[in-house]
Write a protein that holds these residues in place. Structure first.
Motif, PDB file in Angstrom:
ATOM      1  N   ARG A 137       0.830  -1.215   0.000  1.00  0.00           N
ATOM      2  CA  ARG A 137       0.000   0.000   0.000  1.00  0.00           C
ATOM      3  C   ARG A 137       0.861   1.259   0.000  1.00  0.00           C
ATOM      4  NH1 ARG A 137      -4.038  -2.230   4.653  1.00  0.00           N
ATOM      5  NH2 ARG A 137      -5.551  -3.286   3.296  1.00  0.00           N
ATOM      6  N   GLU A 138       1.913   1.252   0.852  1.00  0.00           N
ATOM      7  CA  GLU A 138       2.734   2.455   0.984  1.00  0.00           C
ATOM      8  C   GLU A 138       3.563   2.721  -0.266  1.00  0.00           C
ATOM      9  OE1 GLU A 138       3.355   2.213   5.863  1.00  0.00           O
ATOM     10  OE2 GLU A 138       5.049   1.895   4.514  1.00  0.00           O
TER      11      GLU A 138
ATOM     12  N   ALA B 128       0.562   1.836  -3.664  1.00  0.00           N
ATOM     13  CA  ALA B 128      -0.890   2.011  -3.540  1.00  0.00           C
ATOM     14  C   ALA B 128      -1.616   0.779  -4.063  1.00  0.00           C
ATOM     15  CB  ALA B 128      -1.353   3.264  -4.280  1.00  0.00           C
TER      16      ALA B 128
ATOM     17  N   GLU C 231      -3.489  -2.944  -3.589  1.00  0.00           N
ATOM     18  CA  GLU C 231      -4.273  -3.802  -2.713  1.00  0.00           C
ATOM     19  C   GLU C 231      -4.152  -5.240  -3.200  1.00  0.00           C
ATOM     20  OE1 GLU C 231      -5.706  -2.897   0.080  1.00  0.00           O
ATOM     21  OE2 GLU C 231      -5.173  -0.793  -0.182  1.00  0.00           O
TER      22      GLU C 231
ATOM     23  N   LEU D 157      -5.024  -0.656  -7.854  1.00  0.00           N
ATOM     24  CA  LEU D 157      -3.941   0.296  -7.645  1.00  0.00           C
ATOM     25  C   LEU D 157      -4.555   1.676  -7.501  1.00  0.00           C
ATOM     26  CD1 LEU D 157      -1.206  -0.678 -10.286  1.00  0.00           C
ATOM     27  CD2 LEU D 157      -1.072  -1.006  -7.826  1.00  0.00           C
ATOM     28  N   GLY D 158      -4.163   2.397  -6.457  1.00  0.00           N
ATOM     29  CA  GLY D 158      -4.585   3.776  -6.323  1.00  0.00           C
ATOM     30  C   GLY D 158      -3.627   4.708  -7.032  1.00  0.00           C
TER      31      GLY D 158
ATOM     32  N   ALA E 162      -0.459   6.853  -7.778  1.00  0.00           N
ATOM     33  CA  ALA E 162       0.916   6.722  -7.315  1.00  0.00           C
ATOM     34  C   ALA E 162       1.213   7.801  -6.274  1.00  0.00           C
ATOM     35  CB  ALA E 162       1.881   6.832  -8.486  1.00  0.00           C
ATOM     36  N   SER E 163       1.859   7.407  -5.192  1.00  0.00           N
ATOM     37  CA  SER E 163       2.132   8.348  -4.111  1.00  0.00           C
ATOM     38  C   SER E 163       3.540   8.135  -3.571  1.00  0.00           C
ATOM     39  CB  SER E 163       1.106   8.173  -2.980  1.00  0.00           C
ATOM     40  OG  SER E 163       1.129   6.840  -2.494  1.00  0.00           O
TER      41      SER E 163
ATOM     42  N   ASP F 183       6.419   7.030  -1.264  1.00  0.00           N
ATOM     43  CA  ASP F 183       6.660   5.986  -0.275  1.00  0.00           C
ATOM     44  C   ASP F 183       7.246   6.657   0.968  1.00  0.00           C
ATOM     45  OD1 ASP F 183       7.324   3.756   1.183  1.00  0.00           O
ATOM     46  OD2 ASP F 183       9.038   3.205  -0.072  1.00  0.00           O
TER      47      ASP F 183
ATOM     48  N   THR G 262       8.515   8.301  -5.334  1.00  0.00           N
ATOM     49  CA  THR G 262       7.287   7.833  -5.967  1.00  0.00           C
ATOM     50  C   THR G 262       7.701   6.857  -7.047  1.00  0.00           C
ATOM     51  OG1 THR G 262       6.174   9.946  -5.559  1.00  0.00           O
ATOM     52  CG2 THR G 262       5.198   8.485  -7.215  1.00  0.00           C
TER      53      THR G 262
ATOM     54  N   ARG H 207       5.446   2.333 -11.668  1.00  0.00           N
ATOM     55  CA  ARG H 207       4.852   0.996 -11.575  1.00  0.00           C
ATOM     56  C   ARG H 207       4.689   0.411 -12.981  1.00  0.00           C
ATOM     57  NH1 ARG H 207      -0.316   2.919  -8.101  1.00  0.00           N
ATOM     58  NH2 ARG H 207      -0.524   4.108 -10.030  1.00  0.00           N
TER      59      ARG H 207
ATOM     60  N   SER I 285      -4.885   5.032 -11.594  1.00  0.00           N
ATOM     61  CA  SER I 285      -5.585   4.073 -10.732  1.00  0.00           C
ATOM     62  C   SER I 285      -6.207   2.988 -11.595  1.00  0.00           C
ATOM     63  CB  SER I 285      -6.669   4.783  -9.927  1.00  0.00           C
ATOM     64  OG  SER I 285      -6.098   5.795  -9.117  1.00  0.00           O
TER      65      SER I 285
END
Length: 352
Positions: free
Chosen positions: A251-252, A255, A257, A286-287, A289-290, A292, A298, A301, A349
């Motif tokens: 998650r961190e 993002a 699940e 996937l949310g 990108a944020s 870490d 960041t 992915r 996302s």
């Protein structure tokens, strides 16, 4: 104004370019074959000038036989590079007009093929396999750019790359991030498909996380181009549960699940007694990108087949056992095996 055939032929001849071919060969660790030659201070891929009346593929096969004593047919192109007059340092007397240089895929050579190499005496001083990140230190700048671009094109699977002075005119995500420009961590740790012994501390928890098409999520460091699988190191809040560590880190970092997490085994490190745990899981979403919080980065992915993903790492012979366990878990997850396809960036996302 229309030109006669003689005039048209003379015009085209005045714009003639050199043509060359080279061959990219790797060993089973993903290291690149380079030649140390007698006539240059820098290393080269096998290859050379295309002879009159010879196709680039024929020239590549001839050079392999002349330089390495190996008979082979090359059929797959990796890159075509326009080397400009300014892109190569040559003596003025050569009047270098520019060159179209083809890079062909020589494949992955096993120990038997490597043992059969017979370097041409008087021309090839030595043949060695080197890490991709070492290419710029051993080759001329243009040759190193070309070799890395061709290697990324091979891994990406997006088809031959068209280059100008070694750089792609349409960069893939692997080119943009600069994958393989920094050294791959060498982790030749034995893989054990059994539970972690109670007296061995878990230092790391990573996972092969599958999208429905059979590809896995890989994270690329935007600063170094280094790759990693989702996961990380345990924290006190995880209460010594590697699966909890994995879910939190996914998650961190990404993002991401996960669902249907399955334990694969662990890697052991003789120099630092600990366990590096490996899981498989299904990606559900996937949310955005944020950053870490652990690294301040960041991650970029991407989705890649497990076989493509392994090329980002130097995990040595134990990687084959881990890959077998990964595919066994994939079958249990009800996910098909991914066919060869280009690496895909996941910038937005996504839900599955």
């Amino acid at each position: 104004m229309a030109m006669n055939e003689a005039a048209y032929g003379a015009l085209r001849a005045s714009a003639a370019l050199w043509a060359g071919s080279s061959v990219l060969i790797t060993n089973q660790r993903g290291q690149v074959l380079l030649q140390r030659v007698t006539y240059r201070p820098t290393h080269l891929l096998p290859g050379g000038a295309v002879d009159k009346g010879e196709s680039p593929a024929q020239g590549a096969a001839r050079e392999l036989e002349e330089e390495l004593g190996v008979t082979a047919t090359v059929t797959r192109g990796l890159a075509l590079d326009w080397v400009s007059p300014a892109g190569r340092t040559t003596p003025p007397a050569m009047k270098f007009p520019g060159e179209l240089l083809h890079v062909f895929d020589g494949g992955v050579w096993d120990e038997e093929q490597i043992a059969a190499i017979r370097p041409a005496p008087g021309e090839i001083e030595a043949v060695e396999f080197v890490e991709p990140a070492d290419l710029p230190a051993l080759m001329s700048p243009g040759d190193a750019r070309r070799a890395l671009s061709a290697l990324r094109a091979r891994i990406s699977g997006a088809g031959p790359a068209f280059l100008e002075d070694g750089l792609p005119i349409a960069p893939t995500v692997l080119d943009r991030v600069g994958v393989l420009r920094t050294a791959r961590a060498r982790h030749h740790f034995p893989f054990h498909s059994v539970p972690v012994p109670k007296d061995l501390a878990v230092r790391q928890s990573w996972a092969w996380t599958f999208a429905p098409d059979g590809r896995v999520l890989v994270l690329l460091d935007p600063d170094s181009g280094a790759a990693c699988l989702p996961g990380g190191t345990p924290e006190p809040a995880d209460h010594a549960d590697p699966e909890t560590t994995l879910i939190r880190e996914a998650r961190e970092e990404a993002a991401a699940e996960l669902a249907d997490t399955r334990y694969l085994g662990y890697l052991s490190d003789a120099d630092e007694p600990c366990a590096r745990v490996r899981y498989a899981a299904a990606l559900t979403s996937l949310g955005p990108a944020s950053v870490d919080p652990a690294t301040g980065r960041t991650y970029v992915r991407i989705l890649a087949t497990p076989e493509q993903a392994l090329q980002f790492f130097d995990w040595g012979p134990p990687a084959a056992e881990q890959l077998q366990a990964v595919h066994q878990a994939r079958v249990l997850l009800g996910i098909p095996q991914a066919g060869r396809q280009p690496v895909t960036e996941l910038a937005d996302s996504t839900s599955w």
